[in-house]
Scaffold this active site. Structure first.
Site, short mmCIF file in Angstrom:
data_model
loop_
_atom_site.label_atom_id
_atom_site.label_comp_id
_atom_site.label_asym_id
_atom_site.label_seq_id
_atom_site.Cartn_x
_atom_site.Cartn_y
_atom_site.Cartn_z
N LYS A 101 0.85 -1.20 0.00
CA LYS A 101 0.00 0.00 0.00
C LYS A 101 0.88 1.24 0.00
O LYS A 101 1.95 1.25 0.60
CB LYS A 101 -0.92 -0.01 1.22
CG LYS A 101 -2.05 -1.03 1.07
CD LYS A 101 -3.01 -0.99 2.22
CE LYS A 101 -3.81 0.27 2.33
NZ LYS A 101 -5.08 0.28 1.60
N SER A 102 0.41 2.29 -0.65
CA SER A 102 1.20 3.51 -0.78
C SER A 102 1.52 4.14 0.57
O SER A 102 2.57 4.76 0.73
CB SER A 102 0.48 4.52 -1.68
OG SER A 102 -0.78 4.86 -1.15
N THR A 125 2.11 -15.34 3.89
CA THR A 125 3.22 -14.80 4.67
C THR A 125 3.67 -13.51 4.00
O THR A 125 3.93 -13.48 2.79
CB THR A 125 4.37 -15.81 4.76
OG1 THR A 125 3.91 -16.97 5.47
CG2 THR A 125 5.56 -15.23 5.51
N LEU A 126 3.73 -12.44 4.78
CA LEU A 126 4.10 -11.11 4.30
C LEU A 126 5.51 -10.77 4.79
O LEU A 126 5.85 -11.04 5.95
CB LEU A 126 3.14 -10.06 4.87
CG LEU A 126 1.65 -10.26 4.61
CD1 LEU A 126 0.84 -9.41 5.58
CD2 LEU A 126 1.33 -9.90 3.18
N GLU A 127 6.31 -10.18 3.93
CA GLU A 127 7.63 -9.70 4.35
C GLU A 127 7.62 -8.18 4.26
O GLU A 127 7.26 -7.60 3.24
CB GLU A 127 8.72 -10.25 3.45
CG GLU A 127 10.12 -9.88 3.93
CD GLU A 127 10.88 -8.98 2.98
OE1 GLU A 127 11.76 -8.24 3.45
OE2 GLU A 127 10.60 -9.00 1.78
N TYR A 160 -0.82 -25.24 -8.53
CA TYR A 160 0.02 -25.39 -7.34
C TYR A 160 -0.41 -26.63 -6.56
O TYR A 160 0.43 -27.38 -6.07
CB TYR A 160 -0.10 -24.13 -6.47
CG TYR A 160 0.97 -24.03 -5.42
CD1 TYR A 160 2.24 -23.56 -5.74
CD2 TYR A 160 0.73 -24.40 -4.10
CE1 TYR A 160 3.23 -23.46 -4.79
CE2 TYR A 160 1.71 -24.30 -3.14
CZ TYR A 160 2.97 -23.83 -3.49
OH TYR A 160 3.95 -23.74 -2.53
N GLN A 170 -0.78 -23.31 4.23
CA GLN A 170 -0.03 -22.76 5.36
C GLN A 170 -0.92 -21.87 6.23
O GLN A 170 -1.83 -21.21 5.74
CB GLN A 170 1.20 -21.99 4.89
CG GLN A 170 0.90 -20.71 4.15
CD GLN A 170 2.15 -20.08 3.56
OE1 GLN A 170 3.17 -20.72 3.34
NE2 GLN A 170 2.08 -18.79 3.29
#
Length: 178
Positions: A101-102, A125-127, A160, A170
């Site tokens: 997001k900006s 999963t977010l990095e 997948y 997950q």
């Protein structure tokens, strides 16, 4: 499609923005052509205190400090992992791409997520990379990234799920698997 295929749970059909203590939250929910996801309260903050080597084939869990809370502070020039509140079930004819997001991008916080392939499912999963020389805040339960969905005219030859992908189904923050 999100409602009829249970593609996103929980699903917000509109843009949600709340106010707490006089401060506006970062929006989440359906946007013009995508969906803005929220970050859950569980974080893994990268640390070099154990001097481990970052190796995707032999990842050392001691490279992270676990934290749970409404606000995560990412050290300067470091990163943290988190996961979406939303659980995704991607249809066989859809590919999903994530962009930050900006509001975060303009603060030097980069969100990285690999594409969600057809028939992938799970919490994402977010990095979060803090590219600045200052500590940075990530707010749980608020919008952090936008997912864009690309529908094909045909279903893919191999999904997948067909490949039995190692990140299928997950939940929570999932670390690298060799």
């Amino acid at each position: 499609m999100a409602e009829s295929h249970q593609m996103i749970e929980p699903f917000e059909s509109g843009q949600v923005r709340t106010c707490k203590n006089g401060e506006r939250s970062i929006s989440y929910g359906t946007s013009s052509y995508g969906y803005d996801v929220r970050c859950a309260r569980d974080f893994k903050i990268f640390t070099n205190i154990n001097s481990a080597i970052v190796d995707p084939k032999r990842f050392d869990e001691n490279s992270f400090v676990d934290f749970s809370g409404d606000v995560c502070i990412i050290p300067p020039n470091s990163f943290a992992l988190a996961h979406t509140i939303e659980y995704f079930r991607i249809p066989r004819n859809v590919l999903t791409i994530c962009l930050g997001k900006s509001t975060y991008a303009r603060c030097g916080i980069i969100v990285n997520v690999t594409p969600l392939e057809p028939e992938w499912e799970g919490h994402v999963t977010l990095e979060f990379s803090n590219t600045t020389p200052l500590p940075a805040r990530i707010y749980a339960n608020e919008g952090v990234a936008q997912f864009l969905f690309f529908e094909s005219d045909e279903v893919c030859e191999q999904s997948y799920a067909d490949r039995a992908g190692k990140y299928q189904g997950q939940t929570g923050v999932t670390l690298p698997k060799a």
